[in-house]
Design a protein around this motif. Sequence first.
Motif, PDB file in Angstrom:
ATOM      1  N   SER A  43       0.818  -1.225   0.000  1.00 22.87           N
ATOM      2  CA  SER A  43       0.000   0.000   0.000  1.00 22.87           C
ATOM      3  C   SER A  43       0.852   1.277   0.000  1.00 22.87           C
ATOM      4  CB  SER A  43      -0.927   0.006   1.211  1.00 22.87           C
ATOM      5  OG  SER A  43      -0.162   0.153   2.396  1.00 22.87           O
ATOM      6  N   LEU A  44       2.164   1.131   0.173  1.00 23.95           N
ATOM      7  CA  LEU A  44       3.028   2.315   0.285  1.00 23.95           C
ATOM      8  C   LEU A  44       3.480   2.875  -1.055  1.00 23.95           C
ATOM      9  CD1 LEU A  44       5.407   1.357   3.248  1.00 23.95           C
ATOM     10  CD2 LEU A  44       3.468   2.916   3.296  1.00 23.95           C
ATOM     11  N   ASN A  45       3.376   2.065  -2.108  1.00 20.61           N
ATOM     12  CA  ASN A  45       3.871   2.485  -3.431  1.00 20.61           C
ATOM     13  C   ASN A  45       5.315   2.980  -3.383  1.00 20.61           C
ATOM     14  OD1 ASN A  45       1.390   1.949  -4.738  1.00 20.61           O
ATOM     15  ND2 ASN A  45       0.558   3.875  -3.941  1.00 20.61           N
ATOM     16  N   GLN A  46       6.168   2.284  -2.645  1.00 25.34           N
ATOM     17  CA  GLN A  46       7.581   2.670  -2.600  1.00 25.34           C
ATOM     18  C   GLN A  46       8.233   2.334  -3.938  1.00 25.34           C
ATOM     19  OE1 GLN A  46       8.204   0.265   0.973  1.00 25.34           O
ATOM     20  NE2 GLN A  46       9.012   2.056   2.020  1.00 25.34           N
ATOM     21  N   LYS A  47       9.125   3.214  -4.389  1.00 24.99           N
ATOM     22  CA  LYS A  47       9.767   2.994  -5.696  1.00 24.99           C
ATOM     23  C   LYS A  47      10.580   1.715  -5.701  1.00 24.99           C
ATOM     24  CE  LYS A  47       9.604   7.291  -7.850  1.00 24.99           C
ATOM     25  NZ  LYS A  47      10.157   8.496  -8.368  1.00 24.99           N
ATOM     26  N   ALA A  48      11.336   1.487  -4.626  1.00 28.50           N
ATOM     27  CA  ALA A  48      12.208   0.314  -4.562  1.00 28.50           C
ATOM     28  C   ALA A  48      11.508  -0.836  -3.864  1.00 28.50           C
ATOM     29  CB  ALA A  48      13.497   0.669  -3.818  1.00 28.50           C
ATOM     30  N   LYS A  49      11.689  -2.019  -4.392  1.00 29.89           N
ATOM     31  CA  LYS A  49      11.140  -3.214  -3.751  1.00 29.89           C
ATOM     32  C   LYS A  49      12.045  -3.578  -2.570  1.00 29.89           C
ATOM     33  CE  LYS A  49       8.947  -7.472  -5.128  1.00 29.89           C
ATOM     34  NZ  LYS A  49       9.139  -8.716  -5.829  1.00 29.89           N
ATOM     35  N   ARG A  50      11.434  -3.853  -1.416  1.00 27.05           N
ATOM     36  CA  ARG A  50      12.193  -4.230  -0.218  1.00 27.05           C
ATOM     37  C   ARG A  50      12.123  -5.741   0.005  1.00 27.05           C
ATOM     38  NH1 ARG A  50      11.578   1.333  -0.789  1.00 27.05           N
ATOM     39  NH2 ARG A  50      12.373   2.466   1.001  1.00 27.05           N
ATOM     40  N   PRO A  51      13.199  -6.346   0.523  1.00 23.02           N
ATOM     41  CA  PRO A  51      13.093  -7.760   0.903  1.00 23.02           C
ATOM     42  C   PRO A  51      12.154  -7.896   2.103  1.00 23.02           C
ATOM     43  CG  PRO A  51      15.259  -6.858   1.503  1.00 23.02           C
ATOM     44  CD  PRO A  51      14.534  -5.784   0.773  1.00 23.02           C
ATOM     45  N   PRO A  52      11.175  -8.830   2.059  1.00 26.61           N
ATOM     46  CA  PRO A  52      10.222  -8.923   3.167  1.00 26.61           C
ATOM     47  C   PRO A  52      10.873  -9.288   4.500  1.00 26.61           C
ATOM     48  CG  PRO A  52       9.671 -10.485   1.392  1.00 26.61           C
ATOM     49  CD  PRO A  52      10.846  -9.701   0.932  1.00 26.61           C
ATOM     50  N   LYS A  53      11.775 -10.272   4.492  1.00 26.38           N
ATOM     51  CA  LYS A  53      12.358 -10.702   5.773  1.00 26.38           C
ATOM     52  C   LYS A  53      13.857 -10.935   5.616  1.00 26.38           C
ATOM     53  CE  LYS A  53      11.949 -13.912   9.586  1.00 26.38           C
ATOM     54  NZ  LYS A  53      11.352 -15.108  10.162  1.00 26.38           N
ATOM     55  N   THR A  54      14.648 -10.187   6.406  1.00 24.26           N
ATOM     56  CA  THR A  54      16.093 -10.443   6.379  1.00 24.26           C
ATOM     57  C   THR A  54      16.516 -11.000   7.737  1.00 24.26           C
ATOM     58  OG1 THR A  54      16.671  -8.138   6.856  1.00 24.26           O
ATOM     59  CG2 THR A  54      16.510  -8.775   4.532  1.00 24.26           C
ATOM     60  N   GLY A  55      17.388 -10.296   8.452  1.00 23.77           N
ATOM     61  CA  GLY A  55      17.950 -10.880   9.670  1.00 23.77           C
ATOM     62  C   GLY A  55      19.111 -11.774   9.286  1.00 23.77           C
ATOM     63  N   PHE A  56      20.108 -11.859  10.164  1.00 18.81           N
ATOM     64  CA  PHE A  56      21.314 -12.625   9.870  1.00 18.81           C
ATOM     65  C   PHE A  56      21.561 -13.717  10.897  1.00 18.81           C
ATOM     66  CE2 PHE A  56      23.421  -8.649   7.805  1.00 18.81           C
ATOM     67  CZ  PHE A  56      22.877  -8.968   6.564  1.00 18.81           C
ATOM     68  N   ASP A  57      22.171 -14.788  10.440  1.00 19.51           N
ATOM     69  CA  ASP A  57      22.745 -15.794  11.334  1.00 19.51           C
ATOM     70  C   ASP A  57      24.089 -15.225  11.811  1.00 19.51           C
ATOM     71  OD1 ASP A  57      24.323 -17.904  12.318  1.00 19.51           O
ATOM     72  OD2 ASP A  57      23.256 -19.380  11.103  1.00 19.51           O
ATOM     73  N   LEU A  58      24.218 -15.002  13.112  1.00 18.44           N
ATOM     74  CA  LEU A  58      25.407 -14.327  13.657  1.00 18.44           C
ATOM     75  C   LEU A  58      26.487 -15.293  14.165  1.00 18.44           C
ATOM     76  CD1 LEU A  58      23.619 -11.445  15.617  1.00 18.44           C
ATOM     77  CD2 LEU A  58      24.808 -11.275  13.430  1.00 18.44           C
ATOM     78  N   SER A  59      26.334 -16.590  13.863  1.00 19.47           N
ATOM     79  CA  SER A  59      27.276 -17.589  14.400  1.00 19.47           C
ATOM     80  C   SER A  59      28.728 -17.246  14.104  1.00 19.47           C
ATOM     81  CB  SER A  59      26.986 -18.978  13.826  1.00 19.47           C
ATOM     82  OG  SER A  59      25.630 -19.286  13.991  1.00 19.47           O
ATOM     83  N   LYS A  60      29.013 -16.883  12.851  1.00 22.50           N
ATOM     84  CA  LYS A  60      30.407 -16.596  12.466  1.00 22.50           C
ATOM     85  C   LYS A  60      30.951 -15.400  13.251  1.00 22.50           C
ATOM     86  CE  LYS A  60      33.347 -15.548   8.488  1.00 22.50           C
ATOM     87  NZ  LYS A  60      33.419 -15.211   7.049  1.00 22.50           N
ATOM     88  N   ALA A  61      30.161 -14.334  13.330  1.00 22.13           N
ATOM     89  CA  ALA A  61      30.601 -13.126  14.043  1.00 22.13           C
ATOM     90  C   ALA A  61      30.814 -13.406  15.528  1.00 22.13           C
ATOM     91  CB  ALA A  61      29.577 -12.011  13.863  1.00 22.13           C
ATOM     92  N   LYS A  62      29.935 -14.219  16.115  1.00 21.96           N
ATOM     93  CA  LYS A  62      30.073 -14.542  17.541  1.00 21.96           C
ATOM     94  C   LYS A  62      31.311 -15.414  17.784  1.00 21.96           C
ATOM     95  CE  LYS A  62      25.282 -13.877  18.941  1.00 21.96           C
ATOM     96  NZ  LYS A  62      24.007 -14.460  19.336  1.00 21.96           N
ATOM     97  N   ASN A  63      31.487 -16.428  16.929  1.00 19.77           N
ATOM     98  CA  ASN A  63      32.596 -17.369  17.117  1.00 19.77           C
ATOM     99  C   ASN A  63      33.960 -16.754  16.812  1.00 19.77           C
ATOM    100  OD1 ASN A  63      30.743 -19.323  17.808  1.00 19.77           O
ATOM    101  ND2 ASN A  63      30.624 -20.197  15.754  1.00 19.77           N
ATOM    102  N   GLU A  64      34.030 -15.991  15.727  1.00 16.34           N
ATOM    103  CA  GLU A  64      35.338 -15.481  15.288  1.00 16.34           C
ATOM    104  C   GLU A  64      35.700 -14.129  15.879  1.00 16.34           C
ATOM    105  OE1 GLU A  64      36.115 -15.671  11.110  1.00 16.34           O
ATOM    106  OE2 GLU A  64      35.285 -17.686  10.916  1.00 16.34           O
TER     107      GLU A  64
END
Length: 294
Positions: A258-279
Motif C-alpha cells: 500500500s506504500l507504493n515505494q519505488k524500490a522493492k524491499r526484501p520482506p524478511k532479512t535478519g542474519f545468522d550471527l554464528s560466524k561473528a560470535k565465534n570469530e
Amino acid sequence: MRKILITGANGLLGQKIVNQLESKGQDYIATGRGENRNPNCPPEKYHSLDITLEDEVESSFQKLQPTHVINTAAMTNVDACEDDVEGCELLNVKAVEILWKAAKKIGAHLQLLSTDFVFDGKQGNYKETDEPNPLSVYGQSKLDAEHILTQDENTNWSIVRTIIILGKTPGMSRSNILLWAKGALEKGDALTIVDDQFRAPTWADDLAWACLRIVELDKKGIYHICGPETLSILEIVHRVGKYYDLNTQLIQPIKSSSLNQKAKRPPKTGFDLSKAKNELGYNPKTLEQILERL
C-alpha cells in the motif's frame, strides 16, 4: 603499526568508528566530503576527500599511507537510488573500484560496508554463504561493489553486511527509525507502520566495534553483523512506544504494497550471527538495551 582511514567519517557509523579509535588512542585518518562534523575528531585527524575522484584518492593514499581503509560512505536512500541510478552507481560501485585500486597499490586492507538488501528476503536469517539476489538498484549496487572484491585474486579485504543502523551523533544528516518513532509518538501523531517487513536493528556502536575487531584480528572475508532479534517494523515502533511509556493506540498496521515505494524491499532479512560470535566475540545489544543507551 595500524593506521586506519575511514571514509564517510561524518556519517553515523563513521563517527562511531572515529570515536572508538579516538578513545583507544589508535592512529587514524577521518575523511569525508566537506567539513568535519564530529566534535570528537580533532581537526588535524580530518581530511576532506571525494572518493569518486580517482586522482584525489590515489594521491591521498600515497601521502597518508593507511594500512586499513574502512569504507562507510554510500548512497543508502533506497528509493533515491531508483531515481538516480547513475549517482548510486558512482558512489556505491565506482568509488569502491577507485578505493580498492588505490588500496592495493599501497598494500592496504579494504573493508566494505554492505547490506541485507543484497538478499531477496524470502527466507531470512541469512548466513554469509547464502546466495544474494537483490530486488532494488541499491541492493544491486552493493552486490556489484562486493563483486569488485570477491572476484579479485587479491584477498586483502573484508565485507561487513549490516541491517538498519540505529544511534545518535552530532550533525546527523538523517534520522533513524528509533528517533523518528519516539518523536512521532511524543507528538501523538497517527502512524501507519508496515507489519510485513522484518529486520534486525543494529546499534551503531556494536557495528563500529565489529568493524574494528575485524581489522584488529586481521580477518578477511564476509561477516554478517546486526542486532540479535529480527522484528517486524511494526513491532519495533510498538517497543519504542512501550519503552518510553507513550500511547501506541494510534499505530495502525499496513502492508508494504500500500506504500507504493519505488524500490522493492526484501520482506524478511535478519542474519545468522554464528560466524561473528565465534570469530569476533560479537555480542550485540537488544532493542531495549539500545534505547537505554540512546
